[in-house]
Design an enzyme around this catalytic site. Structure first.
Site, PDB file in Angstrom:
ATOM      1  N   CYS A  28       2.345   1.061  -0.009  1.00  0.00           N
ATOM      2  CA  CYS A  28       1.231   1.339   0.914  1.00  0.00           C
ATOM      3  C   CYS A  28       1.079   0.345   2.064  1.00  0.00           C
ATOM      4  CB  CYS A  28      -0.061   1.436   0.116  1.00  0.00           C
ATOM      5  SG  CYS A  28      -0.052   2.861  -0.989  1.00  0.00           S
TER       6      CYS A  28
HETATM    7  C1  UDX Z   1       2.124   9.482  -1.849  1.00  0.00           C
HETATM    8  C2  UDX Z   1       2.270   8.989  -0.439  1.00  0.00           C
HETATM    9  O1  UDX Z   1       3.525   8.419  -0.333  1.00  0.00           O
HETATM   10  C3  UDX Z   1       1.221   8.008  -0.056  1.00  0.00           C
HETATM   11  O2  UDX Z   1       1.252   7.750   1.322  1.00  0.00           O
HETATM   12  C4  UDX Z   1      -0.075   8.600  -0.293  1.00  0.00           C
HETATM   13  O3  UDX Z   1      -1.023   7.637  -0.093  1.00  0.00           O
HETATM   14  C5  UDX Z   1      -0.156   9.151  -1.634  1.00  0.00           C
HETATM   15  O4  UDX Z   1       0.870   9.970  -2.042  1.00  0.00           O
HETATM   16  P1  UDX Z   1       3.033   8.542  -4.094  1.00  0.00           P
HETATM   17  O5  UDX Z   1       2.130   9.273  -4.982  1.00  0.00           O
HETATM   18  O6  UDX Z   1       3.481   7.241  -4.496  1.00  0.00           O
HETATM   19  O7  UDX Z   1       2.353   8.403  -2.663  1.00  0.00           O
HETATM   20  O8  UDX Z   1       4.293   9.463  -3.737  1.00  0.00           O
HETATM   21  P2  UDX Z   1       5.619   9.636  -4.523  1.00  0.00           P
HETATM   22  O9  UDX Z   1       5.630   8.776  -5.700  1.00  0.00           O
HETATM   23  O10 UDX Z   1       6.693   9.555  -3.560  1.00  0.00           O
HETATM   24  O11 UDX Z   1       5.467  11.131  -5.105  1.00  0.00           O
HETATM   25  C6  UDX Z   1       5.336  12.234  -4.366  1.00  0.00           C
HETATM   26  C7  UDX Z   1       5.604  13.464  -5.238  1.00  0.00           C
HETATM   27  O12 UDX Z   1       5.585  14.620  -4.382  1.00  0.00           O
HETATM   28  C8  UDX Z   1       6.956  13.450  -5.917  1.00  0.00           C
HETATM   29  O13 UDX Z   1       6.773  13.803  -7.244  1.00  0.00           O
HETATM   30  C9  UDX Z   1       7.745  14.526  -5.187  1.00  0.00           C
HETATM   31  O14 UDX Z   1       8.665  15.207  -6.026  1.00  0.00           O
HETATM   32  C10 UDX Z   1       6.646  15.444  -4.743  1.00  0.00           C
HETATM   33  N1  UDX Z   1       6.940  16.306  -3.574  1.00  0.00           N
HETATM   34  C11 UDX Z   1       7.546  15.765  -2.499  1.00  0.00           C
HETATM   35  C12 UDX Z   1       6.561  17.658  -3.619  1.00  0.00           C
HETATM   36  O15 UDX Z   1       6.067  18.139  -4.614  1.00  0.00           O
HETATM   37  N2  UDX Z   1       6.778  18.438  -2.519  1.00  0.00           N
HETATM   38  C13 UDX Z   1       7.391  17.945  -1.406  1.00  0.00           C
HETATM   39  O16 UDX Z   1       7.574  18.703  -0.455  1.00  0.00           O
HETATM   40  C14 UDX Z   1       7.775  16.564  -1.396  1.00  0.00           C
HETATM   41  C1  UDX Z   2      -2.913  -1.070  -2.314  1.00  0.00           C
HETATM   42  C2  UDX Z   2      -4.446  -1.058  -2.170  1.00  0.00           C
HETATM   43  O1  UDX Z   2      -4.991  -2.114  -2.929  1.00  0.00           O
HETATM   44  C3  UDX Z   2      -4.989   0.280  -2.650  1.00  0.00           C
HETATM   45  O2  UDX Z   2      -6.400   0.340  -2.434  1.00  0.00           O
HETATM   46  C4  UDX Z   2      -4.332   1.403  -1.864  1.00  0.00           C
HETATM   47  O3  UDX Z   2      -4.758   2.650  -2.263  1.00  0.00           O
HETATM   48  C5  UDX Z   2      -2.849   1.326  -2.006  1.00  0.00           C
HETATM   49  O4  UDX Z   2      -2.377   0.063  -1.611  1.00  0.00           O
HETATM   50  P1  UDX Z   2      -1.154  -1.484  -4.209  1.00  0.00           P
HETATM   51  O5  UDX Z   2      -0.148  -1.329  -3.147  1.00  0.00           O
HETATM   52  O6  UDX Z   2      -0.943  -0.820  -5.489  1.00  0.00           O
HETATM   53  O7  UDX Z   2      -2.595  -1.000  -3.655  1.00  0.00           O
HETATM   54  O8  UDX Z   2      -1.228  -3.046  -4.508  1.00  0.00           O
HETATM   55  P2  UDX Z   2      -2.245  -4.263  -4.382  1.00  0.00           P
HETATM   56  O9  UDX Z   2      -2.757  -4.627  -5.706  1.00  0.00           O
HETATM   57  O10 UDX Z   2      -3.208  -4.000  -3.323  1.00  0.00           O
HETATM   58  O11 UDX Z   2      -1.199  -5.393  -3.905  1.00  0.00           O
HETATM   59  C6  UDX Z   2      -0.453  -5.172  -2.750  1.00  0.00           C
HETATM   60  C7  UDX Z   2       0.480  -6.356  -2.503  1.00  0.00           C
HETATM   61  O12 UDX Z   2      -0.266  -7.469  -2.041  1.00  0.00           O
HETATM   62  C8  UDX Z   2       1.258  -6.818  -3.725  1.00  0.00           C
HETATM   63  O13 UDX Z   2       2.579  -7.133  -3.326  1.00  0.00           O
HETATM   64  C9  UDX Z   2       0.512  -8.096  -4.156  1.00  0.00           C
HETATM   65  O14 UDX Z   2       1.383  -9.012  -4.780  1.00  0.00           O
HETATM   66  C10 UDX Z   2       0.055  -8.646  -2.799  1.00  0.00           C
HETATM   67  N1  UDX Z   2      -1.172  -9.472  -2.849  1.00  0.00           N
HETATM   68  C11 UDX Z   2      -2.343  -8.914  -3.268  1.00  0.00           C
HETATM   69  C12 UDX Z   2      -1.109 -10.805  -2.394  1.00  0.00           C
HETATM   70  O15 UDX Z   2      -0.057 -11.299  -2.001  1.00  0.00           O
HETATM   71  N2  UDX Z   2      -2.259 -11.560  -2.395  1.00  0.00           N
HETATM   72  C13 UDX Z   2      -3.459 -11.028  -2.817  1.00  0.00           C
HETATM   73  O16 UDX Z   2      -4.455 -11.753  -2.785  1.00  0.00           O
HETATM   74  C14 UDX Z   2      -3.498  -9.663  -3.276  1.00  0.00           C
END
Ligand code: UDX
Ligand code: UDX
Length: 429
Positions: free
Chosen positions: A265
């Site tokens: 993200c």
């Molecule tokens: C996704 C987005 O990447 C992120 O930006 C958003 O915030 C939340 O949804 P994530 O859930 O991690 O994040 O995606 P990913 O793990 O890549 O999974 C997406 C799923 O969609 C996969 O299971 C894939 O097979 C499916 N997919 C992809 C479909 O069903 N239809 C499609 O056309 C493409």
């Molecule tokens: C993040 C947001 O927290 C979440 O709300 C959003 O929906 C998706 O993106 P995530 O990517 O799962 O979630 O991880 P997060 O726990 O936020 O950590 C992100 C990265 O920042 C990690 O690599 C973590 O190691 C780093 N981090 C986090 C730091 O280096 N310092 C901090 O104080 C907190």
């Protein structure tokens, strides 16, 4: 309510399972038959704390997965689009999966008699729901948004590893809708929640998601910048941030300095926001710098290592932690990736250890060593670099005796050097 989830990644699977746990009828649709089979067998396609138990409770009861779009749209009243929104090489968001999902849903709405709502939950740049998804839905269905069907945007703020908890305990729920009927139905879905519910138009809801992630990423890069300065001044940046974080206007959260942020993200969303700003002819200096500071942290770690091991050629270096953070197997944009890349470029022999993410990292670096335990990775190593904040590394002690030189570069402030016979170097402390 009868809900369909389009895309079962970590957002779609967690959202669908938690809605089922709230008592809703849920159908998950995915293009990947393996994921569909797993979900119907009660096996989560991704690792998330607490997800397996919930899925086992509901799979085959009020939650099922399918490849069949027809049945899913015909048999539900509200669809959440949770497909990937990657960024392309120039950092611009790639909306092809959102377009595809909108097309597929739109085609099924054509012959659907009852009212249906389509809600974007994927992270999409402002204007996507009203300017991309809605026109496609209208064109494919031959219906008008706000009449034959409704459109909404409901961003998720789920942290990986804590996604089930975050879904069940949100700080706020944001409901973006361009017609009041859609807003009212989405609000009803979250009826049991007590947190603030903010209703806006879809563009604002999209921007709230980006700005939330961009601000958290900025906090981390700020903490790293301060950390780099404190390191040179011989001041403990964590003590500094303890004092700073006591200011209620600042809060102590996301001020942990170290190797930088990774994950699916923060890097992607900051880049997409920069891309969007360029589209409207604005240069976001601050956001660009947030990424620059983040990219520099692994380089600083390498420089610290070379202070102790100037020539890395042929030297065994242990890398502890591969996931982008603890409690996940996800390596997307993990800081360990550029770190290992730099070590290999210096000719080092890298042996890595991670209790969950080694499998994924083998796809990126098939030719480095992977140890079964942290101790094995440290065995005979000249130095080690800690790249992920796994709790198990806090307990390391006797294992360091297996190293050839007990040099520990800590990129995540997990090792307390006091009383340990090691040469310890904190990245920003
Ligand atoms: C996704 C987005 O990447 C992120 O930006 C958003 O915030 C939340 O949804 P994530 O859930 O991690 O994040 O995606 P990913 O793990 O890549 O999974 C997406 C799923 O969609 C996969 O299971 C894939 O097979 C499916 N997919 C992809 C479909 O069903 N239809 C499609 O056309 C493409
Ligand atoms: C993040 C947001 O927290 C979440 O709300 C959003 O929906 C998706 O993106 P995530 O990517 O799962 O979630 O991880 P997060 O726990 O936020 O950590 C992100 C990265 O920042 C990690 O690599 C973590 O190691 C780093 N981090 C986090 C730091 O280096 N310092 C901090 O104080 C907190």
């Amino acid at each position: 309510m009868r809900i369909s989830i389009i895309g079962t990644g970590y957002v779609g699977t967690v959202t669908g399972t938690c809605f089922a746990h709230m008592g809703h009828e849920v159908v998950c649709v995915d293009v990947d038959p393996e994921r569909v089979k797993k979900i119907n067998a009660g096996e989560p396609p991704i690792y998330e704390e607490g997800l397996e138990e919930l899925l086992k409770d509901h799979a085959g009861k009020n939650l099922r997965a399918t490849l069949d779009y027809d049945a899913a749209i015909a048999g539900t009243d509200i669809s959440f689009i949770c497909v990937p929104t990657p960024t392309d090489a120039d950092g611009r968001i790639d909306l092809r999966f959102v377009r595809e999902a909108s097309r597929s849903i739109g085609q099924r709405l054509k012959n659907k008699k009852s009212y249906h709502i389509v809600v974007v939950k994927s992270t999409v740049v402002p204007g996507t729901t009203s300017g991309v998804a809605r026109p496609i839905l209208e064109q494919e269905s031959g219906k008008k948004a706000g009449e034959g069907f409704g459109v909404g945007m409901n961003p998720e703020f789920l942290r990986e590893g804590k996604a089930v908890y975050d879904f069940q305990h949100p700080d706020r729920i944001v409901i973006g809708a361009d017609d009041p009927k859609a807003a009212a139905i989405i609000r009803q879905l979250y009826a049991g929640y007590t947190c603030p519910v903010l209703e806006t138009d879809t563009k604002t809801a999209e921007m709230i998601k980006y700005v939330s992630n961009a601000f958290l990423a900025t906090k981390i890069s700020f903490a790293n910048e301060v950390g780099n300065i404190c390191k040179r001044l011989g001041i403990d940046t964590y003590k500094v941030m303890e004092g700073v974080g006591l200011d209620a206007r600042i809060s102590p959260h996301f001020l942990r300095s170290g190797l930088g942020f990774g994950g699916s993200c923060f890097p992607k969303d900051v880049k997409a926001l920069i891309g969007k700003a360029a589209e409207v002819d604005y240069e976001p200096l601050l956001l660009k710098t947030v990424l620059k500071v983040n990219d520099k942290q692994p380089e600083i770690a390498l420089r610290l290592l070379k202070k102790h091991v100037p020539d890395l050629k042929g030297k065994k270096i242990a890398v502890l932690g591969l996931a982008f953070k603890d409690d996940t197997d996800d390596i997307r944009e993990s800081r360990a990736i550029p770190l290992i890349g730099a070590l290999l470029a210096e000719g080092a022999k890298v042996v890595a250890y991670d209790r969950m993410a080694a499998g994924h990292m083998k796809n990126v670096y098939p030719n480095i060593g992977y140890a079964k335990t942290a101790g094995d990775a440290l065995d005979g190593a000249e130095a080690c670099l800690i790249a992920t904040e796994w709790k198990e590394f806090e307990k390391l002690d006797v294992e360091f005796a297996r190293m050839r030189q007990k040099i520990v570069i800590d990129g995540r402030r997990v090792v307390d050097p006091r009383g340990k016979d090691i040469i310890y170097e904190g990245l920003c402390w």
